[in-house]
Design a protein around this motif. Structure first.
Motif, PDB file in Angstrom:
ATOM      1  N   PHE A 103      13.228   1.921  -3.438  1.00 18.77           N
ATOM      2  CA  PHE A 103      13.188   1.037  -2.265  1.00 18.77           C
ATOM      3  C   PHE A 103      12.528   1.736  -1.079  1.00 18.77           C
ATOM      4  N   PHE A 104      12.946   2.976  -0.801  1.00 19.74           N
ATOM      5  CA  PHE A 104      12.380   3.683   0.356  1.00 19.74           C
ATOM      6  C   PHE A 104      10.929   4.091   0.112  1.00 19.74           C
TER       7      PHE A 104
ATOM      8  N   HIS B 145      10.323   9.520   1.473  1.00  9.34           N
ATOM      9  CA  HIS B 145       9.751   9.282   2.799  1.00  9.34           C
ATOM     10  C   HIS B 145       8.488  10.109   3.049  1.00  9.34           C
TER      11      HIS B 145
ATOM     12  N   LYS C 271       9.205   0.873   0.970  1.00  7.21           N
ATOM     13  CA  LYS C 271       9.390   0.520   2.377  1.00  7.21           C
ATOM     14  C   LYS C 271       8.564   1.420   3.297  1.00  7.21           C
ATOM     15  N   VAL C 272       8.577   2.707   3.043  1.00  2.00           N
ATOM     16  CA  VAL C 272       7.897   3.652   3.933  1.00  2.00           C
ATOM     17  C   VAL C 272       6.388   3.664   3.699  1.00  2.00           C
TER      18      VAL C 272
END
Length: 151
Positions: A37-38, A148, A41-42
């Motif tokens: 997910f990250f 990230h 998203k990032v």
């Protein structure tokens, strides 16, 4: 005691929940889903796809399949190693408790030595459980922080 064990299913309960592989794998799988997910998203979906196909060997289209293979191995191995590390270490500690208990059942001298060693192992096991929880948490932080960052 029989009624409590069979009527309420207490024989299925474990003292340390992470001695069940399903628990540790569910924890690791939830971290893995958060990591995916990250990543999206990032970096955005396109950035994540670019990273999957172009990392670690570069943007040459001839290397896309090799890059994807390496990233696939990485994405599969993370939840497996994360869960099995926690499960194996905690389960081994519980097995040692069982072995000490079997030794204590061998007679008077076994009971005395089993109780002494069991008490020592109990103290050591508390430290092991704490250390394993810390390692699991640190790996979680590392995996999520890697989501990230770009390569």
């Amino acid at each position: 005691a029989w009624i409590m064990e069979h009527a309420f299913g207490l024989h299925n309960w474990k003292i340390v929940p992470t001695t069940d592989i399903n628990t540790t794998f569910a924890l690791a799988l939830s971290i893995w889903l958060l990591m995916l997910f990250f990543n999206v998203k990032v970096k955005g979906f396109g950035g994540w796809m670019h990273e999957l196909f172009c990392t670690p060997f570069g943007k040459n289209p001839l290397l896309w399949l090799l890059n994807l293979l390496f990233n696939f191995i990485e994405y599969v191995s993370k939840p497996l190693s994360h869960s099995l590390r926690l499960f194996g270490n905690i389960y081994a500690g519980e097995i040692i408790f069982l072995l000490l208990g079997m030794w204590a059942a061998t007679g008077v001298s076994g009971t005395i030595f089993g109780a002494i060693l069991g008490a020592g192992w109990a103290i050591f096991h508390i430290l092991i459980v704490t250390l394993q929880a810390f390692i699991f948490m640190m790996l979680t932080v590392v995996y999520l922080s890697m989501a990230h960052e770009s390569h």
